[in-house]
Scaffold this active site. Sequence first.
Site, mmCIF file in Angstrom:
data_model
loop_
_atom_site.group_PDB
_atom_site.id
_atom_site.type_symbol
_atom_site.label_atom_id
_atom_site.label_comp_id
_atom_site.label_asym_id
_atom_site.label_seq_id
_atom_site.Cartn_x
_atom_site.Cartn_y
_atom_site.Cartn_z
ATOM 1 C CE1 TYR A 5 20.535 -49.010 -1.263
ATOM 2 C CE2 TYR A 5 18.843 -48.812 0.424
ATOM 3 C CZ TYR A 5 19.531 -48.275 -0.637
ATOM 4 O OH TYR A 5 19.244 -47.014 -1.083
ATOM 5 C CE LYS A 53 17.737 -49.354 -4.100
ATOM 6 N NZ LYS A 53 18.726 -48.253 -3.974
#
Length: 306
Positions: free
Chosen positions: A140, A168
């Site tokens: 992330y 992400k």
Amino acid sequence: MSKFDVSKFKHVTVALNTPFTSDGSVDVNAVKAVSRYFRDKGIKQMYVCGSTGEGFLLDTEERKLVAETVVNEVGQDMNIIVHVGCPDTRHSCELAAHAEKIGAAATSAVPCVYYHLGEESVYRHWTAITEAADLPFFIYNIPQLTSFNLSMNLFNRMLENPRVAGIKCSSDPAQDILRFKQAGGKDFIVFNGPDEQFISGRVIGAEAGIGGTYGVMPELFLKMDELVKAGKMEEAMKVQYAANDIIYKMCSGHGNMYGMIKEMLRINESLDLGGVREPLPQLIESDLAIAQDAARMVKEAVAAYC
């Protein structure tokens, strides 16, 4: 290259809000209700205890409770990605092991927060998390909140880990999506992070997206996904423009966007998710009028495009 088949993760992914009761504790019944709501809307994947889920404002046991509740309620019908990032590695690994135990589909984590750590420390942090659970792991990258911007050097090191299945990408430059996709290859999943660039992120290499504002207008993001896959870009952009107008309206007040999402779900769907956890600011009276306007805009856009 990841050892996992990542094709099942190519979905519009709602970043789930964590509901709270009036006394500030996690509202388990509301967690179940909102999870069922998204399942019934056609959402196939959710991301829990991330930024939208106020994960860093929950203690370890609360995060386990949210993840387990969601997996038990809709895990047979949806992929549940559990964000396990904590300020320390030990608790991150504990949450990763728990995610595997309850049957989550994958884990994800930001780098350590607060301390400005170097790449070697972040590499060890993420690697330890992947070693704690035999699950696909999604990096992330959200430098706006962590002050750590993933370099290509560290990214390429992480690609050598067979449990690293994707990223992400919530950094602002859309070109980051392109760079990560080029380096990761066809069997590596890149999730578009910024909701306002869902279409551009998809065009430049993202196979899917994870977003918080998806929650108030899942129909619009599912429609964009459908149109992108069909190559109908002009139509897709019209839906993106409508979604962005709603997002700009949501962000125009005093209160926190996460609180705005909860209020709009209360208005349009009769889902009571409570407020946000301090120090996030609660909505004030002027925000409620903005939420009403934004909720109306959602209904109009859904009627026009879906």
